[in-house]
Design an enzyme around this catalytic site. Structure first.
Site, PDB file in Angstrom:
ATOM      1  CB  THR A 212       0.775  -6.349   4.559  1.00  0.00           C
ATOM      2  OG1 THR A 212       1.659  -7.313   4.527  1.00  0.00           O
ATOM      3  CG2 THR A 212       0.372  -5.788   6.004  1.00  0.00           C
TER       4      THR A 212
ATOM      5  CB  SER B 225      -3.487  -5.580  -1.686  1.00  0.00           C
ATOM      6  OG  SER B 225      -2.666  -6.679  -1.722  1.00  0.00           O
TER       7      SER B 225
ATOM      8  CG  ASP C  95       7.618  -5.202   0.447  1.00  0.00           C
ATOM      9  OD1 ASP C  95       8.459  -6.046   1.416  1.00  0.00           O
ATOM     10  OD2 ASP C  95       6.559  -5.633   0.561  1.00  0.00           O
TER      11      ASP C  95
HETATM   12  N1  ATP Z   1      -0.394  -9.840 -11.292  1.00  0.00           N
HETATM   13  C1  ATP Z   1      -0.484 -10.729 -10.487  1.00  0.00           C
HETATM   14  N2  ATP Z   1      -0.854 -11.835 -10.803  1.00  0.00           N
HETATM   15  C2  ATP Z   1      -0.916 -12.944 -10.088  1.00  0.00           C
HETATM   16  N3  ATP Z   1      -0.859 -12.762  -8.619  1.00  0.00           N
HETATM   17  C3  ATP Z   1      -0.728 -11.791  -8.213  1.00  0.00           C
HETATM   18  C4  ATP Z   1      -0.431 -10.650  -9.131  1.00  0.00           C
HETATM   19  N4  ATP Z   1      -0.132  -9.821  -8.110  1.00  0.00           N
HETATM   20  C5  ATP Z   1      -0.043 -10.024  -6.879  1.00  0.00           C
HETATM   21  N5  ATP Z   1      -0.257 -11.205  -6.910  1.00  0.00           N
HETATM   22  C6  ATP Z   1      -0.297 -12.005  -5.574  1.00  0.00           C
HETATM   23  O1  ATP Z   1      -0.843 -11.596  -4.723  1.00  0.00           O
HETATM   24  C7  ATP Z   1       0.119 -11.335  -3.565  1.00  0.00           C
HETATM   25  C8  ATP Z   1      -0.020  -9.971  -2.901  1.00  0.00           C
HETATM   26  O2  ATP Z   1       0.082  -8.946  -3.835  1.00  0.00           O
HETATM   27  P1  ATP Z   1       0.962  -7.880  -3.305  1.00  0.00           P
HETATM   28  O3  ATP Z   1       2.443  -8.268  -2.962  1.00  0.00           O
HETATM   29  O4  ATP Z   1       0.922  -6.703  -4.522  1.00  0.00           O
HETATM   30  O5  ATP Z   1       0.204  -7.115  -2.096  1.00  0.00           O
HETATM   31  P2  ATP Z   1       0.649  -6.424  -0.932  1.00  0.00           P
HETATM   32  O6  ATP Z   1      -0.507  -6.379  -0.024  1.00  0.00           O
HETATM   33  O7  ATP Z   1       1.568  -5.410  -1.222  1.00  0.00           O
HETATM   34  O8  ATP Z   1       1.613  -7.617  -0.006  1.00  0.00           O
HETATM   35  P3  ATP Z   1       2.830  -7.729   0.834  1.00  0.00           P
HETATM   36  O9  ATP Z   1       2.279  -8.082   2.159  1.00  0.00           O
HETATM   37  O10 ATP Z   1       3.505  -8.607   0.451  1.00  0.00           O
HETATM   38  O11 ATP Z   1       3.544  -6.311   1.080  1.00  0.00           O
HETATM   39  C9  ATP Z   1       1.457 -11.798  -3.934  1.00  0.00           C
HETATM   40  O12 ATP Z   1       2.242 -12.124  -3.421  1.00  0.00           O
HETATM   41  C10 ATP Z   1       0.878 -12.508  -5.218  1.00  0.00           C
HETATM   42  O13 ATP Z   1       1.082 -13.907  -4.962  1.00  0.00           O
END
Ligand code: ATP
Length: 649
Positions: free
Chosen positions: A121, A123, A235
């Site tokens: 969401t 990133s 989360d």
């Molecule tokens: N260190 C990593 N190595 C590989 N893939 C990753 C890594 N960190 C994140 N990802 C991938 O990117 C996706 C999104 O990352 P993240 O959950 O940190 O972002 P977000 O924007 O906070 O997402 P959300 O909508 O789930 O809250 C993760 O579900 C995962 O599949």
């Protein structure tokens, strides 16, 4: 794993202020005793180093609250000038200098950006290679508005929290890529090949009990570390739990995490955690919850890896709660008395439900069922702690958790891959359907099993309230009745054509007579929520049958077409949630979340339209709302597509 190579880079330049012990090889342990020794040692080290840092009047990055006060004790100008000289952009130094204190930015040229591997969401995540070492990393491009100090500060909260944590089962922030002229930042993490959502949904993978224990133990070790450091994750879900090819599990995505402080204890926002993993007290609007909300989510993940699919897949808050009652049993009378829940009557089911957890997990050992029941207790205090879960019989009886290194090397399979596979399947199905001339016109593709975000985030998309006291469906309904206001989300929602909610379409066809807005069922699989029924009745005098509990439930686990249209609105509301706790006073983790000023989404990068803005209007203007809502949905979809294209670049 230590920092990214020290030449290009630079995590912490000043070891004396390091919040974590950089460049120390990651400890490995496969038993509870080894882990306990690590925890004791790291806590001791942390307390000692905190004391010494405090006495040195340095160390802004480590203890967040101390950090804020120390920074304010120093001359802000000096700090900013120093950070600008180190290469940090001015907007970051002025809004959240404590987040990067003691660090220098990594250069973009130090990495070769490869493909996109994740879309969250907040990133977009890319796989990248560190040029000098060839090491694979994940670069998380965080979405925020660098013109908005509040937005920057909330992005920075994730950095500060990550810097506070140091544990082999927590994703470690290895550095930040940005430059003086840049308006964006990338967080650098170790690259992880899998996430638990992808692994558990893969029909070819079936975990043994020893493997499930291995994952659960690692997850609980990581969570225990967070809670001991006063961090609530808020989360936890399978897609935020990453696993590498060595079998090591790491808890990631601290974007919604917050500190547990005495000051904010009763003033948190209940709009956290993805719906399927959200604890009942949050669904009931609690603002004084604790770390036990994370334990509930851990219980949902536990069930998911056992069953190969999420266990509680509600589409609305009220439906989620109903599914919880059906799984864990409806709470006894004492629950309602003891917990003094506002508008308790709205949340009380009309029937008593017996717990069905045991039946649903009939293959799980008795000790496993006991742990799962504990984690999924309706009453937060009965869930225990991460430490008590680790000491439960489940982990102390055979088969013991296997060693992470003995776990199989799985083929790539992340949540994202699962979605890709599903996309291909849909395409193939559509082509087949088109060729055979069968099927409905405008048939929409089905969503993958593992996409809780789209509908899980839907119910909270309209959380910008006119009345700050309104915190949940029930109170919305009540306030609506009293004040002649209502919210669209309180009205019945069914599936329907892309142009809008089915009931809305029906309403448009008969605009003069609102009382003809009766329960609309034809093509729908979802039905009215109990609250919606009561609300509609109170507000409009409508008799929206049925009035039994089954009306809460969405028939079947399949997706809902209209919700398919809403990802970006959901996205915006999550951004609203994330930034919903701003008071403009800096990165103070004790600040009230519930009382925070309304977020002005206009300034976010998604555009100037307040897509998820206030949806509380005077009654009697339903057409206006419907039109506005539909045009908002269309705009949200267009923006989402545009945004996706931008993100992919
Ligand atoms: N260190 C990593 N190595 C590989 N893939 C990753 C890594 N960190 C994140 N990802 C991938 O990117 C996706 C999104 O990352 P993240 O959950 O940190 O972002 P977000 O924007 O906070 O997402 P959300 O909508 O789930 O809250 C993760 O579900 C995962 O599949």
């Amino acid at each position: 794993m230590g920092c990214i190579s020290s030449k290009n880079v630079s995590c912490l330049t000043d070891q004396s202020v390091s919040p974590v012990q950089e460049n120390v090889p990651e400890p490995k342990f496969s038993t509870n005793q080894q882990h306990r020794a690590f925890v004791d040692h790291s806590l001791e080290t942390s307390h000692n180093s905190r004391r010494s840092r405090r006495s040195k009047r340095l160390g802004a990055g480590s203890d967040l609250r101390i950090g804020v006060s120390l920074i304010s004790g120093l001359s802000h100008r000096n700090v900013e000038a120093e950070q600008a000289a180190a290469g940090w952009p001015a907007w970051l130094c002025s809004a959240a200098s404590e987040a990067v204190h003691g660090w220098v930015p990594l250069k973009a040229e130090a990495f070769q950006k490869l493909e996109k591997i994740g879309q969250g969401t907040y990133s977009s995540v890319f796989r990248a290679r560190e040029v000098e070492t060839g090491k694979m990393v994940a670069l998380k491009k965080v979405k925020f508005d660098n013109l908005q100090p509040e937005s920057i500060r909330f992005m920075a909260r994730e950095i500060l929290i990550l810097r506070k944590l140091n544990h082999p089962n927590i994703m470690k922030l290895e550095g930040i890529v940005t430059s003086r002229a840049s308006s964006s930042i990338y967080l650098v993490f170790e690259y992880m090949e899998h996430d638990l959502a992808g692994l558990s949904s893969n029909p070819d993978i079936r975990f043994t009990e020893a493997q499930v224990k291995c994952y659960m133990q690692q997850l609980l070790w990581g969570l225990e570390h967070c809670h001991m450091r006063g961090v609530m994750h808020r989360d936890i879900k399978a897609s935020n739990i990453l696993v590498n090819n060595k079998g090591v599990l790491k808890l990631g995505d601290f974007g919604l995490a917050n500190m547990v402080t005495a000051k904010n204890r009763n003033q948190l926002t209940s709009r956290v955690v993805t719906l399927w993993y959200r604890a009942p007290e949050l669904l009931m609007g609690s603002t004084s919850y604790g770390v036990s909300i994370d334990l509930w989510s851990v219980g949902c993940v536990f069930a998911e890896i056992l069953m190969g699919k999420p266990i509680l897949k509600g589409r609305t808050e009220i439906e989620q709660l109903h599914k919880i009652y059906k799984l864990s049993g409806s709470p006894p009378d004492s629950f309602w008395k003891r917990n003094k829940i506002t508008h308790a009557t709205s949340f009380r089911p009309q029937h008593t439900y017996e717990a069905t957890l045991r039946e649903r997990c009939n293959e799980l050992s008795t000790t496993g069922v006991f742990l799962l029941e504990t984690l999924l207790s309706m009453e937060p205090e009965k869930r225990g702690t991460a430490s008590s879960a680790l000491n439960s019989e489940y982990f102390l009886t055979r088969p013991y958790a296997c060693d992470p290194s003995s776990l199989p090397k799985y083929p790539p399979n992340k949540e994202m891959d699962a979605k890709h596979r599903e996309g291909l399947r849909r395409k193939r199905a559509n082509i087949k359907q088109r060729d055979s001339g069968v099927g409905r016109k405008h048939k929409r593709p089905h969503r993958t099993e593992h996409d809780p975000k789209s509908y899980a985030k839907l119910p909270i998309r309209q959380d910008t309230f006119e009345d700050k006291n309104i915190t949940n469906d029930a109170s919305r309904a009540t306030t609506a009745t009293q004040g002649n206001y209502y919210k669209l989300s309180d009205l019945p929602m069914t599936t329907g054509p892309a142009s809008g909610f089915a009931w809305a379409v029906k309403r448009r066809k008969d605009p003069d007579n609102i009382s003809t807005l009766t329960y609309y069922q034809p093509s729908s699989r979802s039905q009215l929520s109990g609250t919606s029924v009561a609300f509609a009745k109170n507000t409009f005098g409508l008799n929206l049958k049925p009035d039994n509990d089954s009306a809460w439930e969405v028939q079947g686990d399949d997706d809902d077409q209209i919700i398919e249209e809403l990802p970006s609105e959901g996205k915006l509301s999550r951004i609203g949630e994330r930034y919903g706790s701003l008071d403009g006073s800096g990165l103070d983790f004790s600040q009230r979340e519930e009382d925070s000023p309304k977020i002005n989404l206009e300034h976010l990068q998604y555009g100037k339209q307040s897509i998820s803005g206030p949806l509380i209007f005077k009654s009697g203007k339903i057409d206006e709302i419907l039109q506005r809502n539909e045009s908002n949905i269309r705009q949200a979809v267009r923006k989402s597509h545009f945004q996706r294209e931008q993100d992919d670049r």
